[in-house]
Design an enzyme around this catalytic site. Structure first.
Site, short mmCIF file in Angstrom:
data_model
loop_
_atom_site.label_atom_id
_atom_site.label_comp_id
_atom_site.label_asym_id
_atom_site.label_seq_id
_atom_site.Cartn_x
_atom_site.Cartn_y
_atom_site.Cartn_z
CB SER A 23 6.12 71.12 -12.66
OG SER A 23 5.26 70.21 -13.27
N GLY A 94 2.08 61.73 -8.46
CA GLY A 94 3.13 60.99 -9.18
C GLY A 94 4.46 61.72 -9.11
NE ARG A 122 0.11 58.07 -12.78
CZ ARG A 122 0.37 59.38 -12.73
NH1 ARG A 122 -0.01 60.10 -11.67
NH2 ARG A 122 1.00 59.98 -13.71
CB SER A 167 9.00 60.76 -18.58
OG SER A 167 8.73 60.97 -17.21
CD GLN A 169 5.83 62.55 -13.07
OE1 GLN A 169 5.64 61.35 -13.25
NE2 GLN A 169 4.89 63.38 -12.65
CG ASP A 315 0.25 67.61 -17.13
OD1 ASP A 315 0.23 66.39 -17.37
OD2 ASP A 315 1.07 68.12 -16.34
CE LYS A 342 0.94 61.98 -18.25
NZ LYS A 342 2.22 62.32 -17.65
NE ARG A 388 -2.76 68.15 -14.96
CZ ARG A 388 -2.24 69.21 -14.37
NH1 ARG A 388 -2.85 70.38 -14.45
NH2 ARG A 388 -1.12 69.14 -13.69
#
Ligand code: S3P
Length: 404
Positions: A23, A94, A122, A167, A169, A315, A342, A388
């Site tokens: 990130s 994403g 997504r 969020s 994002q 996550d 996700k 993940r």
């Protein structure tokens, strides 16, 4: 398609450093490109997703030199980007797509973003709607809900946006667009999502004001060139933390891990389950908190996971499921509908994988109830292309016995 086979181990001992935070790397690359001069980023994450962001910046005319541990980004200022002459492919990332929508909305040229099959499925309306309210012109499949998306950037209007979801994002896209808008752009979210954008923007000298944890305002401001150090990725460390707890006779030290409070919900949850995890050598670096983590194997007990902790461990759901599967008793994880959109539908993917290794699981619309058992068996599991999930299953393989 590739396969990975793991066998149970007797103990895990050693000291490791995990890769740089994903990130933070995405944001460091984008903000460096927006800065008024050259920036360096040390300890960046070299995974495919961050390379999508690096390639996108290059497609927008930014020079980036890549060395083994350092990136040098020739920032050209807020309006120094040039129109890409091809579609920008964000791959599976994403964060690349969503943050770029914020950046490109403020550029007075035309661009198109796409991604792989998973990313094209997504939700993007959560980003395109607030940016349209700032007067960005965005078109895409299903009215801009799905990529590919085309963006005709323009002079943006400031907004005050009340997001229905927490969020990072969405928050980042709106705050980045706010850097190009006249006046004050405010983002309000129902609970605090990870705050790397706020920390880094402040570090780059942006005019940013956090009224509270869930209310942030930004003003149009120039970014100053910086030399940044990226902390180790807590989300990567999470796999080794759970491995160290689950495998008997283990002692692991993880050096220089980012321990930003908005990211470490998993530490609280695992400690509540009885996990022995200590932190040392805590310090600040480029606006982020960093420390060393010490982990000893521990018997774990099932818990009802606190939703605030879980939001800060969004996550880490796949690896938390593995910890819960080997814990004594029942673990309940609720309030996490977001996990269904996700890289895969992580609730369904993990329910299937856990059942595969012999765990008893109840699937709910917003989470899972996992009935832990100390001995589970090996099997062949599918990750559905979700990194993940694959890594979580690899850790399960260190504890499972035999094959079904
Ligand atoms: C991220 C935010 C989170 C997280 C994702 C990375 C980021 O997503 O799940 O892996 O870097 O901003 P949301 O913003 O959708 O919660």
């Amino acid at each position: 398609m590739s396969n990975l086979t793991l066998n149970a181990v007797e103990s895990l001992t050693g000291e490791i450093a995990v890769p740089g935070d994903k990130s933070v790397t995405h944001r460091a690359v984008i903000f460096s490109a927006m800065a008024d001069g050259p920036c360096t980023i040390t300890g960046y994450c070299g995974g495919e997703d961050c390379f999508r962001t690096i390639h996108a910046m290059r497609a927008l005319g930014i020079q980036i030199q890549i060395a083994e541990t350092v990136l040098r980004v020739e920032g050209r200022g807020l309006r120094g980007f040039s129109e890409p002459d091809q579609v920008i492919d964000c791959g599976n990332s994403g964060t690349t797509m969503r943050l770029l929508i914020g950046l490109l909305s403020g550029q007075e040229f035309f661009s198109i973003l796409t991604g792989d099959h998973s990313l094209r499925g997504r939700p993007m309306g959560r980003i395109t709607n607030p940016l349209r309210a700032m007067s960005a012109e965005i078109a895409g499949r299903r009215g801009g809900e799905l990529a590919p998306l085309s963006i005709s950037g323009r002079r943006l209007k400031a907004t005050s946006y009340n997001s229905p979801i927490a969020s990072a994002q969405v928050k980042s896209a709106v705050l980045i667009a706010g850097l190009f808008a006249e006046g004050e752009t405010t983002f309000h979210e129902p609970a605090q999502s990870r705050d790397h954008t706020e920390r880094l923007l402040r570090h780059f000298g942006a005019k940013l004001h956090c009224e509270s944890e869930t209310n942030t305002s930004v003003y149009s401001s120039r970014l100053h060139p910086r030399e940044l150090v990226v902390p180790g990725d807590f989300s990567s460390a999470a796999f080794f933390i759970v491995a160290g707890l689950l495998v008997s006779n283990s002692r692991i030290i993880l050096r220089n891990v980012g321990v930003n409070n908005t990211r470490i919900g998993l530490l609280n949850i695992l400690r509540q389950m009885g996990g022995w995890i200590e932190t040392s050598n805590l310090r600040d670096e480029s606006g982020e908190s960093i420390g060393d983590l010490h982990v000893h194997s521990s018997p774990l007990e099932g818990v009802d996971v606190d939703p605030t902790d879980m939001l800060r461990a969004i996550d880490e759901f796949p690896i938390l499921c593995i910890a819960a599967a080997f814990a004594n008793g029942r673990t309940q994880i609720r309030g996490m509908q977001e996990l269904r959109v996700k890289e895969s539908d992580r609730i369904a993917t993990m329910a299937e994988a856990l059942r595969g290794i012999g765990s008893t699981v109840e699937e709910l619309p917003d989470g899972l109830v996992i009935h832990g058992h100390p001995t589970l068996h090996g099997t062949t599991c599918k990750s559905y292309g979700d990194h993940r999930v694959a890594m979580a299953l690899a850790i399960a393989g260190l504890r499972t016995k035999g094959m079904m």
